[in-house]
Motif scaffolding. Sequence first.
Motif, PDB file in Angstrom:
ATOM      1  N   GLY A 114      38.572  40.654  42.929  1.00 27.04           N
ATOM      2  CA  GLY A 114      37.469  41.368  42.265  1.00 27.04           C
ATOM      3  C   GLY A 114      36.272  40.756  42.246  1.00 27.04           C
ATOM      4  N   MET A 115      35.265  41.458  41.932  1.00 18.94           N
ATOM      5  CA  MET A 115      33.961  41.094  41.866  1.00 18.94           C
ATOM      6  C   MET A 115      33.456  40.500  40.536  1.00 18.94           C
ATOM      7  N   PRO A 116      32.617  39.261  40.488  1.00 16.56           N
ATOM      8  CA  PRO A 116      32.176  38.626  39.221  1.00 16.56           C
ATOM      9  C   PRO A 116      31.680  39.931  38.309  1.00 16.56           C
ATOM     10  N   GLY A 117      31.680  39.319  36.965  1.00 13.22           N
ATOM     11  CA  GLY A 117      31.218  40.432  36.007  1.00 13.22           C
ATOM     12  C   GLY A 117      32.174  40.618  34.842  1.00 13.22           C
ATOM     13  N   SER A 118      31.918  41.291  33.793  1.00 14.12           N
ATOM     14  CA  SER A 118      32.633  41.541  32.610  1.00 14.12           C
ATOM     15  C   SER A 118      33.905  42.414  33.143  1.00 14.12           C
ATOM     16  N   GLU A 119      34.897  42.496  32.264  1.00 14.41           N
ATOM     17  CA  GLU A 119      36.055  43.230  32.477  1.00 14.41           C
ATOM     18  C   GLU A 119      35.669  44.735  31.785  1.00 14.41           C
ATOM     19  N   PRO A 120      36.237  45.931  32.580  1.00 14.57           N
ATOM     20  CA  PRO A 120      37.053  45.813  33.931  1.00 14.57           C
ATOM     21  C   PRO A 120      36.136  45.539  35.038  1.00 14.57           C
ATOM     22  N   ARG A 121      36.468  44.496  35.719  1.00  8.33           N
ATOM     23  CA  ARG A 121      35.864  44.103  37.006  1.00  8.33           C
ATOM     24  C   ARG A 121      36.230  44.929  37.946  1.00  8.33           C
ATOM     25  N   ARG A 122      35.191  45.306  39.081  1.00  7.32           N
ATOM     26  CA  ARG A 122      35.348  46.149  40.036  1.00  7.32           C
ATOM     27  C   ARG A 122      36.114  45.577  41.114  1.00  7.32           C
ATOM     28  N   ALA A 123      37.074  46.095  41.687  1.00  6.76           N
ATOM     29  CA  ALA A 123      37.975  45.781  42.665  1.00  6.76           C
ATOM     30  C   ALA A 123      37.401  45.921  44.159  1.00  6.76           C
ATOM     31  N   ARG A 124      37.592  44.744  44.825  1.00  6.32           N
ATOM     32  CA  ARG A 124      37.088  45.009  46.317  1.00  6.32           C
ATOM     33  C   ARG A 124      38.189  45.215  47.181  1.00  6.32           C
ATOM     34  N   ALA A 125      39.343  44.787  46.826  1.00  2.00           N
ATOM     35  CA  ALA A 125      40.409  45.163  47.624  1.00  2.00           C
ATOM     36  C   ALA A 125      41.931  45.129  46.928  1.00  2.00           C
ATOM     37  N   VAL A 126      42.847  45.946  47.240  1.00  2.00           N
ATOM     38  CA  VAL A 126      43.988  45.915  46.308  1.00  2.00           C
ATOM     39  C   VAL A 126      45.156  45.680  47.575  1.00  2.00           C
ATOM     40  N   THR A 127      46.266  44.871  47.168  1.00  2.00           N
ATOM     41  CA  THR A 127      47.384  44.672  47.890  1.00  2.00           C
ATOM     42  C   THR A 127      48.654  44.776  46.848  1.00  2.00           C
ATOM     43  N   LEU A 128      49.609  45.575  47.473  1.00  2.00           N
ATOM     44  CA  LEU A 128      50.682  45.759  46.725  1.00  2.00           C
ATOM     45  C   LEU A 128      51.991  44.831  47.225  1.00  2.00           C
ATOM     46  N   SER A 135      45.073  34.248  38.360  1.00  2.00           N
ATOM     47  CA  SER A 135      43.812  34.274  38.540  1.00  2.00           C
ATOM     48  C   SER A 135      43.254  33.160  39.029  1.00  2.00           C
ATOM     49  N   GLN A 136      42.499  33.319  40.166  1.00  2.00           N
ATOM     50  CA  GLN A 136      41.746  32.041  40.881  1.00  2.00           C
ATOM     51  C   GLN A 136      40.692  32.489  41.704  1.00  2.00           C
ATOM     52  N   PRO A 137      39.527  31.636  41.910  1.00  2.00           N
ATOM     53  CA  PRO A 137      38.330  31.936  42.744  1.00  2.00           C
ATOM     54  C   PRO A 137      38.772  32.111  44.125  1.00  2.00           C
ATOM     55  N   TRP A 138      38.157  33.171  45.047  1.00  2.00           N
ATOM     56  CA  TRP A 138      38.720  33.541  46.044  1.00  2.00           C
ATOM     57  C   TRP A 138      37.299  33.361  47.182  1.00  2.00           C
ATOM     58  N   ASP A 139      37.747  33.105  48.305  1.00  3.01           N
ATOM     59  CA  ASP A 139      36.669  32.752  49.103  1.00  3.01           C
ATOM     60  C   ASP A 139      36.288  33.881  50.228  1.00  3.01           C
ATOM     61  N   SER A 140      36.613  35.003  49.958  1.00  2.00           N
ATOM     62  CA  SER A 140      36.101  36.122  50.636  1.00  2.00           C
ATOM     63  C   SER A 140      34.819  36.700  50.471  1.00  2.00           C
ATOM     64  N   GLU A 141      34.092  36.121  49.568  1.00  2.00           N
ATOM     65  CA  GLU A 141      32.576  36.362  49.246  1.00  2.00           C
ATOM     66  C   GLU A 141      32.235  35.478  47.983  1.00  2.00           C
ATOM     67  N   PRO A 142      31.138  35.410  47.806  1.00  2.00           N
ATOM     68  CA  PRO A 142      30.642  34.559  46.569  1.00  2.00           C
ATOM     69  C   PRO A 142      31.047  35.222  45.345  1.00  2.00           C
ATOM     70  N   GLY A 143      31.751  34.421  44.427  1.00  2.00           N
ATOM     71  CA  GLY A 143      31.896  35.032  42.962  1.00  2.00           C
ATOM     72  C   GLY A 143      33.193  35.720  42.836  1.00  2.00           C
ATOM     73  N   ALA A 144      33.651  35.791  44.259  1.00  2.00           N
ATOM     74  CA  ALA A 144      35.011  36.853  44.168  1.00  2.00           C
ATOM     75  C   ALA A 144      36.314  36.133  43.499  1.00  2.00           C
ATOM     76  N   THR A 145      37.268  36.626  43.006  1.00  2.00           N
ATOM     77  CA  THR A 145      38.460  35.955  42.537  1.00  2.00           C
ATOM     78  C   THR A 145      39.762  37.030  42.981  1.00  2.00           C
ATOM     79  N   LEU A 146      40.744  36.373  42.982  1.00  2.70           N
ATOM     80  CA  LEU A 146      42.192  36.884  43.408  1.00  2.70           C
ATOM     81  C   LEU A 146      42.987  36.680  42.047  1.00  2.70           C
ATOM     82  N   THR A 147      43.413  37.985  41.740  1.00  2.00           N
ATOM     83  CA  THR A 147      44.257  38.174  40.458  1.00  2.00           C
ATOM     84  C   THR A 147      45.494  38.707  40.816  1.00  2.00           C
ATOM     85  N   ALA A 148      46.543  38.169  40.770  1.00  2.40           N
ATOM     86  CA  ALA A 148      47.764  38.821  41.118  1.00  2.40           C
ATOM     87  C   ALA A 148      48.716  38.867  39.684  1.00  2.40           C
TER      88      ALA A 148
END
Length: 201
Positions: A84-98, A110-123
């Motif tokens: 997800g991208m930074p911002g208030s919820e609902p945050r915009r998804a950049r990619a989804v994995t099932l 939920s944790q910071p992710w290094d795919s791009e600045p400010g991104a997070t990975l939430t599972a």
Amino acid sequence: MTSPVKRLLLAALLSMSATCAVQAEPVQVRFRGTVVRAEADRLEIRRPSGSTLAMRMTPKTRVYAVNEATVRAIKPESYVSVVGMPGSEPRRARAVTLYSPSERGFEAGSQPWDSEPGATLTAGWVSDLRAGTPLRLALAYRDGQSAFEIPAGTPVTQLSPGEKALLEPGAAVTVFARSDGDGALDAGTVAVGRRGVVPGL
């Protein structure tokens, strides 16, 4: 009786030992790229910068196949991760994995992710799912809940158990590796895209 000088020397040695132990602690790092070559105990990838990187593979290295999927595959109680991208919820998804049932719990939270600045990975588990454009979902995990919107065209992939034979030259990978005190890299988890798919992690 131990003299004060001896006690100080002993304390210093213990402190140095503790420092060395901390420095030797394995550190997890992530690398993305494409496979250059894979052998039984070695994986070499080409990173987006163009440089190559080699790491060891061991009997403990886990390989996962990543296939293309669609938002229609997301169901209530599915286990999903969202970049997800930074911002208030609902945050915009950049990619989804099932994830397949055997992989539920992967990177939960939920944790910071290094795919791009400010991104997070939430599972987590899908606790709310609302159809529409964009589709909206909420993920529940141990420490809370996060909401996302998934715009049309967002890459959606499915992760399931795979094998090292999938590591063919040119295949896109995300590698979760550990760096030991000697600087060597051990590949712990490798997500490999099939048929041109790029892992969403």
